[in-house]
Design a protein around this motif. Structure first.
Motif, PDB file in Angstrom:
ATOM      1  N   THR A   1       0.831  -1.207   0.000  1.00  0.00           N
ATOM      2  CA  THR A   1       0.000   0.000   0.000  1.00  0.00           C
ATOM      3  C   THR A   1       0.865   1.256   0.000  1.00  0.00           C
ATOM      4  O   THR A   1       0.638   2.190  -0.787  1.00  0.00           O
ATOM      5  CB  THR A   1      -0.931   0.002   1.236  1.00  0.00           C
ATOM      6  OG1 THR A   1      -1.621  -1.243   1.282  1.00  0.00           O
ATOM      7  CG2 THR A   1      -1.932   1.132   1.171  1.00  0.00           C
TER       8      THR A   1
ATOM      9  N   ASP B   1      -1.947  -2.866 -10.064  1.00  0.00           N
ATOM     10  CA  ASP B   1      -1.851  -3.494  -8.752  1.00  0.00           C
ATOM     11  C   ASP B   1      -1.694  -4.987  -9.016  1.00  0.00           C
ATOM     12  O   ASP B   1      -2.643  -5.649  -9.445  1.00  0.00           O
ATOM     13  CB  ASP B   1      -3.134  -3.183  -7.957  1.00  0.00           C
ATOM     14  CG  ASP B   1      -3.178  -3.869  -6.601  1.00  0.00           C
ATOM     15  OD1 ASP B   1      -2.502  -4.900  -6.426  1.00  0.00           O
ATOM     16  OD2 ASP B   1      -3.930  -3.383  -5.726  1.00  0.00           O
TER      17      ASP B   1
ATOM     18  N   SER C   1       2.726  -7.166  -3.430  1.00  0.00           N
ATOM     19  CA  SER C   1       2.652  -7.204  -1.970  1.00  0.00           C
ATOM     20  C   SER C   1       3.278  -8.489  -1.455  1.00  0.00           C
ATOM     21  O   SER C   1       3.093  -9.555  -2.045  1.00  0.00           O
ATOM     22  CB  SER C   1       1.186  -7.153  -1.518  1.00  0.00           C
ATOM     23  OG  SER C   1       1.083  -7.510  -0.149  1.00  0.00           O
TER      24      SER C   1
ATOM     25  N   LYS D   1      -0.312 -13.427   0.958  1.00  0.00           N
ATOM     26  CA  LYS D   1       0.055 -13.601  -0.444  1.00  0.00           C
ATOM     27  C   LYS D   1       1.021 -14.779  -0.595  1.00  0.00           C
ATOM     28  O   LYS D   1       1.617 -15.230   0.376  1.00  0.00           O
ATOM     29  CB  LYS D   1       0.717 -12.322  -0.986  1.00  0.00           C
ATOM     30  CG  LYS D   1       0.011 -11.031  -0.634  1.00  0.00           C
ATOM     31  CD  LYS D   1      -1.393 -10.924  -1.214  1.00  0.00           C
ATOM     32  CE  LYS D   1      -1.904  -9.515  -1.284  1.00  0.00           C
ATOM     33  NZ  LYS D   1      -2.665  -9.040  -0.140  1.00  0.00           N
TER      34      LYS D   1
HETATM   35  C1  LIG Z   1      -2.907  -7.302  -0.361  1.00  0.00           C
HETATM   36  C2  LIG Z   1      -3.366  -6.349  -1.373  1.00  0.00           C
HETATM   37  C3  LIG Z   1      -2.986  -4.995  -1.338  1.00  0.00           C
HETATM   38  C4  LIG Z   1      -2.211  -4.402  -0.189  1.00  0.00           C
HETATM   39  O1  LIG Z   1      -0.906  -4.865  -0.048  1.00  0.00           O
HETATM   40  P1  LIG Z   1      -0.198  -4.697   1.379  1.00  0.00           P
HETATM   41  O2  LIG Z   1       1.183  -5.218   1.157  1.00  0.00           O
HETATM   42  O3  LIG Z   1      -0.963  -5.547   2.358  1.00  0.00           O
HETATM   43  O4  LIG Z   1      -0.210  -3.281   1.738  1.00  0.00           O
HETATM   44  C5  LIG Z   1      -3.396  -4.172  -2.361  1.00  0.00           C
HETATM   45  N1  LIG Z   1      -4.142  -4.630  -3.373  1.00  0.00           N
HETATM   46  C6  LIG Z   1      -4.559  -5.916  -3.438  1.00  0.00           C
HETATM   47  C7  LIG Z   1      -5.378  -6.363  -4.602  1.00  0.00           C
HETATM   48  C8  LIG Z   1      -4.198  -6.815  -2.428  1.00  0.00           C
HETATM   49  O5  LIG Z   1      -4.630  -8.074  -2.471  1.00  0.00           O
END
Ligand SMILES: *Cc1c(COP(=O)(O)O)cnc(C)c1O
Length: 375
Positions: free
Chosen positions: A65, A159, A183, A188
């Motif tokens: 994020t 993203d 991420s 994940k």
């Molecule tokens: C997990 C996720 C995020 C956020 O990532 P973080 O590393 O937890 O901040 C953003 N977008 C999607 C689609 C995600 O699954």
């Protein structure tokens, strides 16, 4: 260290490195007394990610994020950015942190992602960028969106939080658009115990990102740039590097669980699988089924409840659409019928390293019974 065969069963990957490798990586950190501030592991990780993903630069940061918010500032974007509502709230939150206005788009019912055709009608005089999301690791119309962005003079970003190890037309996700975000959250496939990165083939952008992730002067100074403390720690980098080594095996194990689910849940009326494109590499991080209201013998939410009673923690993800949650919902939320219908019908089933084949079989048997068939 492994928690095999134990309840509750979780949806998130929660993959752990081998204990011995973990101990020795952390011993190295303790020996060097080098915990943060661009240590050797951060540098090793950036190089390893760029190499694995086939991009010129990977700039790792404290989480996905923050990395996305910093990317948006590094590009000096203004005005509005079009993104899907069918995503994790962080995608939109990062935009607001960067002073941008999210404009929520509906998605294609087949791909569950935005496409050039859907997005085009939302482009207005203040639109500066399109932020696609590779939902479930499936590429989000990279060619169509690139052509549209070129034609309309917009910045294209992705993203890619779901898409580590996934490909599009033989090319790893990570090199599409101007930049992509990954991420390393524990849920994940690549678990850094928090962490994330931006990937890009743009040398100048990479310099800016490396400066902005740090308040320290260890990188060439870039005048006039707002900085942040978003460095990845050596502990996170160590975890992520170990995960990267294991990635092929983690993907293979996810694929095995996914196939087992498909086999065991075949033929239940009203229950359909979200496919991972057979022609592409996928990380099989998510096992997603659509439950059509009524036809499966019970609703999606009733099925969720039945599973939860057995401590099988299936998830409604994403629910509700981001356009329906604070602070984004307003008096007149946009009409996004496909998004609403996906939010009402999709269910994620437990996967990841801790989920054994026996867990999958038990979960499927429970679903089959609940749906009115025989176990
Ligand atoms: C997990 C996720 C995020 C956020 O990532 P973080 O590393 O937890 O901040 C953003 N977008 C999607 C689609 C995600 O699954």
């Amino acid at each position: 260290m492994k928690t095999t065969g134990t309840r509750p069963l979780h949806v998130g990957q929660l993959n752990l490195p081998e204990e011995e490798a973990f101990r020795s990586a952390f011993q190295g950190i303790f020996d060097r007394r080098f915990f943060a501030n661009h240590g050797p592991l951060e540098q090793q990780l950036d190089a390893a990610l760029a190499d694995y993903l086939g991009v010129r630069h990977a700039v790792s940061m404290v989480n996905g994020t923050a990395a996305l918010a910093i990317l948006l500032r590094a590009l000096d974007l203004q005005g509005e950015v079009i993104l899907p509502s069918f995503t994790f709230p962080a995608t939109a939150q990062a935009l607001v942190w960067a002073g941008l206005k999210p404009v929520f788009s509906d998605v294609d019912p087949e791909t569950q992602a935005i496409s050039a055709g859907i997005v085009e009608g939302l482009i207005g005089p203040h639109t500066s960028a399109v932020l696609g999301v590779h939902v479930w690791g499936r590429a989000c119309d990279p060619e169509g969106l690139a052509a549209l962005a070129d034609r309309r003079g917009l910045t294209l970003l992705f993203d890619a939080a779901h898409a580590m190890g996934c490909s599009y037309r033989g090319k790893r996700i990570g090199g599409f658009g101007r930049a992509e975000m990954f991420s390393f959250h524990a849920t994940k496939i690549l678990n850094g115990a928090e962490g994330g990165c931006i990937t890009t083939n743009d040398d100048d952008l990479a310099v800016r990102l490396r400066a902005m992730r740090s308040f320290h002067d260890v990188v060439p100074p870039v005048p006039g740039l707002l900085r942040m403390n978003a460095k990845i720690s050596e502990a996170q980098a160590a975890m992520t590097l170990l995960g990267l080594d294991q990635l092929p095996q983690l993907i293979e194990a996810n694929r095995r669980r996914y196939r087992l689910y498909r086999r065991e849940l075949a033929g239940i009326p009203g229950l359909t699988f979200v496919d991972h494109a057979a022609s592409e590499e996928s990380n099989f991080q998510f096992v997603v089924v659509a439950v059509a209201g009524g036809t499966a013998g019970l609703s999606r939410d009733a099925l969720l409840q039945v599973l939860a009673e057995d401590r099988i923690l299936a998830r409604r993800y994403f629910h509700p659409g981001v356009h329906r949650i604070a602070p984004f919902r307003d008096a007149a939320p946009p009409e996004l019928p496909v998004t609403d219908s996906l939010c009402d019908s999709l269910l994620q089933l437990p996967s990841g390293q801790a989920i054994t084949d026996q867990d999958v079989l038990e979960t499927c048997a429970r679903i089959r019974t609940a749906a009115g068939g025989t176990a």
